[in-house]
Design a protein around this motif. Structure first.
Motif, PDB file in Angstrom:
ATOM      1  N   LEU A 139      -0.887   1.044  10.784  1.00 38.96           N
ATOM      2  CA  LEU A 139      -0.593   0.953   9.352  1.00 38.96           C
ATOM      3  C   LEU A 139      -1.651   1.640   8.498  1.00 38.96           C
ATOM      4  O   LEU A 139      -1.487   1.752   7.291  1.00 38.96           O
ATOM      5  CB  LEU A 139      -0.490  -0.526   8.935  1.00 38.96           C
ATOM      6  N   ILE A 140      -2.753   2.083   9.138  1.00 33.37           N
ATOM      7  CA  ILE A 140      -3.874   2.656   8.381  1.00 33.37           C
ATOM      8  C   ILE A 140      -4.397   3.960   9.007  1.00 33.37           C
ATOM      9  O   ILE A 140      -4.458   5.007   8.347  1.00 33.37           O
ATOM     10  CB  ILE A 140      -5.034   1.624   8.293  1.00 33.37           C
ATOM     11  N   PRO A 142      -3.515   6.456  11.035  1.00 37.22           N
ATOM     12  CA  PRO A 142      -2.917   7.798  11.046  1.00 37.22           C
ATOM     13  C   PRO A 142      -3.037   8.535   9.717  1.00 37.22           C
ATOM     14  O   PRO A 142      -2.896   9.767   9.674  1.00 37.22           O
ATOM     15  CB  PRO A 142      -1.440   7.526  11.364  1.00 37.22           C
ATOM     16  N   PHE A 143      -3.308   7.804   8.638  1.00 36.24           N
ATOM     17  CA  PHE A 143      -3.255   8.416   7.307  1.00 36.24           C
ATOM     18  C   PHE A 143      -4.616   8.910   6.834  1.00 36.24           C
ATOM     19  O   PHE A 143      -4.715   9.524   5.776  1.00 36.24           O
ATOM     20  CB  PHE A 143      -2.604   7.435   6.333  1.00 36.24           C
ATOM     21  N   GLY A 144      -5.651   8.611   7.606  1.00 36.14           N
ATOM     22  CA  GLY A 144      -6.939   9.247   7.388  1.00 36.14           C
ATOM     23  C   GLY A 144      -7.814   8.727   6.272  1.00 36.14           C
ATOM     24  O   GLY A 144      -8.659   9.478   5.760  1.00 36.14           O
ATOM     25  N   PRO A 145      -7.667   7.451   5.853  1.00 32.66           N
ATOM     26  CA  PRO A 145      -8.637   6.958   4.870  1.00 32.66           C
ATOM     27  C   PRO A 145     -10.001   6.806   5.525  1.00 32.66           C
ATOM     28  O   PRO A 145     -10.081   6.624   6.739  1.00 32.66           O
ATOM     29  CB  PRO A 145      -8.078   5.583   4.488  1.00 32.66           C
ATOM     30  N   MET A 154      -9.269   3.389  -3.967  1.00 36.65           N
ATOM     31  CA  MET A 154      -7.899   3.238  -4.468  1.00 36.65           C
ATOM     32  C   MET A 154      -7.829   2.196  -5.582  1.00 36.65           C
ATOM     33  O   MET A 154      -7.029   2.325  -6.513  1.00 36.65           O
ATOM     34  CB  MET A 154      -6.947   2.907  -3.322  1.00 36.65           C
ATOM     35  N   HIS A 254      -3.701  -2.507   1.774  1.00 31.96           N
ATOM     36  CA  HIS A 254      -2.257  -2.282   1.590  1.00 31.96           C
ATOM     37  C   HIS A 254      -1.529  -3.574   1.232  1.00 31.96           C
ATOM     38  O   HIS A 254      -0.385  -3.537   0.785  1.00 31.96           O
ATOM     39  CB  HIS A 254      -1.629  -1.605   2.810  1.00 31.96           C
TER      40      HIS A 254
ATOM     41  N   TYR B  76      -6.719  16.182   1.243  1.00 31.21           N
ATOM     42  CA  TYR B  76      -5.486  15.391   1.324  1.00 31.21           C
ATOM     43  C   TYR B  76      -5.625  14.106   0.521  1.00 31.21           C
ATOM     44  O   TYR B  76      -6.744  13.684   0.196  1.00 31.21           O
ATOM     45  CB  TYR B  76      -5.118  15.071   2.778  1.00 31.21           C
ATOM     46  N   VAL B  78      -4.639  10.048   0.381  1.00 36.70           N
ATOM     47  CA  VAL B  78      -4.152   8.817   0.999  1.00 36.70           C
ATOM     48  C   VAL B  78      -3.646   7.943  -0.139  1.00 36.70           C
ATOM     49  O   VAL B  78      -4.326   7.816  -1.161  1.00 36.70           O
ATOM     50  CB  VAL B  78      -5.272   8.103   1.770  1.00 36.70           C
ATOM     51  N   MET B  90       0.729   1.993   3.190  1.00 34.59           N
ATOM     52  CA  MET B  90      -0.270   3.057   3.097  1.00 34.59           C
ATOM     53  C   MET B  90       0.270   4.291   3.794  1.00 34.59           C
ATOM     54  O   MET B  90       0.955   4.192   4.820  1.00 34.59           O
ATOM     55  CB  MET B  90      -1.584   2.632   3.746  1.00 34.59           C
ATOM     56  N   THR B  91      -0.025   5.463   3.251  1.00 33.79           N
ATOM     57  CA  THR B  91       0.433   6.699   3.857  1.00 33.79           C
ATOM     58  C   THR B  91      -0.480   7.845   3.452  1.00 33.79           C
ATOM     59  O   THR B  91      -1.441   7.651   2.699  1.00 33.79           O
ATOM     60  CB  THR B  91       1.882   7.010   3.444  1.00 33.79           C
ATOM     61  N   ARG B  92      -0.175   9.012   3.987  1.00 36.11           N
ATOM     62  CA  ARG B  92      -0.828  10.242   3.529  1.00 36.11           C
ATOM     63  C   ARG B  92       0.252  11.180   2.996  1.00 36.11           C
ATOM     64  O   ARG B  92       1.335  11.274   3.577  1.00 36.11           O
ATOM     65  CB  ARG B  92      -1.555  10.922   4.691  1.00 36.11           C
ATOM     66  N   PRO B 121       4.918   7.213   9.368  1.00 40.36           N
ATOM     67  CA  PRO B 121       5.588   7.458   8.081  1.00 40.36           C
ATOM     68  C   PRO B 121       4.683   8.177   7.073  1.00 40.36           C
ATOM     69  O   PRO B 121       4.049   7.553   6.240  1.00 40.36           O
ATOM     70  CB  PRO B 121       5.941   6.044   7.604  1.00 40.36           C
ATOM     71  N   PHE B 122       4.626   9.499   7.183  1.00 41.19           N
ATOM     72  CA  PHE B 122       3.978  10.306   6.154  1.00 41.19           C
ATOM     73  C   PHE B 122       4.974  10.508   5.015  1.00 41.19           C
ATOM     74  O   PHE B 122       6.168  10.207   5.160  1.00 41.19           O
ATOM     75  CB  PHE B 122       3.532  11.659   6.724  1.00 41.19           C
TER      76      PHE B 122
END
Lengths: 392, 128
Positions: A139-140, A142-145, A154, A254, B76, B78, B90-92, B121-122
């Motif tokens: 949930l976190i 993969p998105f690279g924060p 955020m 999130h 990018y 987030v 949360m996504t990118r 899920p981007f």
């Protein structure tokens, strides 16, 4: 009635100390620093380590911290608590210690912390560089924060969007913290800082540059609590626990419903109600400034200004030395030091301000100090109200 | 599924299986009358284990964001995205540089493999 099982002013902090700070001698362990701070705090109180029968300890590097400290100092506690809720755990433990003392579960409570986060991250490569490293979370991750910075970033972005808080106002928080740090001989940072330097620095996770983010240092601290009766015969001026309050809104960012309103609203409401005070009664505030937005959020949520007005409130030197509300008088996590978790250091500084022993950075006539801890990613919040004898 | 029944499928495993099939799935709690996210074994508002899996429209709005500027790669954003169905994740934001992304922007689902190969899920900016 708030916190009906415990009472205002019945338990006092009678010893407070830091361990070695900054970058400690190589090879020292978190437990070495925890023990050093503990013995210094007990020495400050004039209480023998053999009298400790309540241990409260936590840490990122130290699993079973309370049990480990009992072993290290050969203490056989009647009551012990090694829980973990992030950096606010030590404020939470003040409430726990008050309850334990009032319930007769222990009579001398030691709250302690130690960390070699800086040394460990300098010495190692790979996983050792990131203490408390996060494992893969679908949930976190993969998105690279960059965690935890991006979570707080955020919250800052949303605050700027909703209320018009500016990048410069965030910088004011860092600049004020630095001004306080320059008055604290043990603070990590030794050079002045300007708003322009904050704005011009490398962006870590927008809107934050590196100066919006807390330091990474070694360090630790400890406080000793006993009943008010016992405190009266000890050598230090007792610093009474007037109020405590806690709150949790989420674990990961999130799942935080409103990123501009933290559980500080609940924790401070309860702590202030127990203490019988409002924000206007507070002389000095020590709050967990892991990031510049924290100071703005927590001052709003504690009622020092209205929601959305925190950016203006922290500007024009209002929280700096000489300002109307002294905030983070030791220099804060931003400029004094942030040893993995900062919550214990808040208590040490608040105690010293109430005692009036802070030298050049001492705030005049401190009757009431607030120590406010934050844990996780704005997740857990804990407020402690401390006061001198005049507040009883 | 009742509370006393053995859990037959891990909620997060079901979620991932649906992502691999090209769908963003979420749970709906009839008792609470609202969407649940992240997937879990019970509704956090009511404690009910009666949850329905639903397929998201994949459309939402950016609630907040942070922008990152790695020295060796494209910048990018987030983001936390509020989906039309009433849940947040949360996504990118992909196929965009950080500068192009702002709070309030409408975004659309773009399921792609993450670094470990799992479908994730981007999102992309809607209409771009």
């Amino acid at each position: 009635m708030v916190n009906p099982g415990i009472n205002r002013g019945k338990v006092a902090i009678v010893g407070a100390a830091e361990s070695d700070l900054g970058e400690v001698t190589p090879g020292l362990t978190p437990m070495d620093l925890m023990a050093q701070a503990s013995l210094r705090a007990l020495d400050d109180a004039g209480i023998s380590v053999r009298e400790v029968d309540g241990i409260f300890a936590s840490g990122v590097q130290t699993r079973m911290a309370g049990v480990h400290l009992a072993e290290y100092l050969k203490i056989s506690p009647r009551y012990h608590n090694g829980s973990f809720s992030g950096g606010s755990v030590f404020e939470t433990m003040v409430g726990d210690a008050v309850a334990a003392i009032q319930a007769g579960l222990c009579s001398v409570a030691l709250i302690a912390y130690g960390s070699t986060q800086r040394s460990a991250s300098m010495a190692g490569s790979g996983p050792a560089r990131l203490i408390g490293i996060r494992t893969y979370d679908p949930l976190i991750t993969p998105f690279g924060p960059r965690m935890p910075m991006s979570s707080y970033a955020m919250a800052a972005s949303r605050h700027m969007y909703e209320f018009g808080t500016t990048r410069e106002q965030l910088a004011e928080v860092a600049v004020s913290a630095r001004k306080w740090a320059l008055k604290n001989p043990v603070a990590w940072e030794k050079e002045p800082l300007s708003v322009d330097e904050v704005l011009g620095a490398r962006i870590i996770s927008s809107p934050f540059t590196k100066f919006d983010c807390c330091l990474v240092t070694d360090g630790g601290g400890a406080v000793v609590l006993v009943s008010a009766e016992r405190a009266a015969s000890l050598r230090r001026k007792p610093v009474y626990v007037l109020g405590v309050g806690d709150g949790v809104t989420h674990y990961e960012i999130h799942s935080m419903d409103d990123l501009t309103r933290t559980a500080t609203i609940q924790s401070s409401t309860n702590a202030f109600a127990m203490a019988g005070i409002t924000a206007s009664d507070v002389d000095v505030v020590e709050l967990y400034d892991a990031f510049t937005i924290n100071t703005i959020l927590f001052l709003e949520d504690m009622g020092f200004c209205a929601k959305g007005e925190g950016g203006a409130f922290v500007s024009e030197g209002r929280i700096a030395p000489g300002g109307t509300l002294p905030v983070n008088t030791n220099g804060g996590g931003l400029s004094y030091g942030h040893p993995g978790m900062y919550g214990l250091q808040l208590l040490v500084e608040a105690v010293r301000q109430v005692r009036g022993e802070c030298g050049e950075r001492q705030v005049a006539d401190v009757n009431i100090a607030v120590a406010h801890g934050n844990g996780g990613t704005l997740s857990s919040q804990s407020t402690v109200v401390l006061g001198g004898a005049d507040t009883l | 599924m009742g509370l006393d029944d053995r859990i037959a499928e891990a909620p997060m495993a079901h979620y991932q299986k649906r992502l691999e099939a090209g769908e963003l799935a979420y749970q709906f709690s009839p008792k609470a009358g609202r969407a649940i996210f992240y997937p879990r074994i019970a509704c956090p508002y009511t404690g009910s284990t009666n949850l329905e899996w639903r397929k998201s429209s994949g459309r939402g709005t950016i609630y907040t964001l942070t922008k990152l500027f790695p020295s060796n790669a494209r910048s990018y954003a987030v983001a936390l995205v509020d989906m039309l169905e009433g849940f947040r994740l949360m996504t990118r934001i992909v196929d965009a540089t950080a500068e192009d992304v702002e709070i309030g922007a409408r975004v659309a689902l773009a399921i792609r493999p993450g670094e470990n190969g799992d479908a994730c899920p981007f999102f992309v900016l809607e209409g771009k």
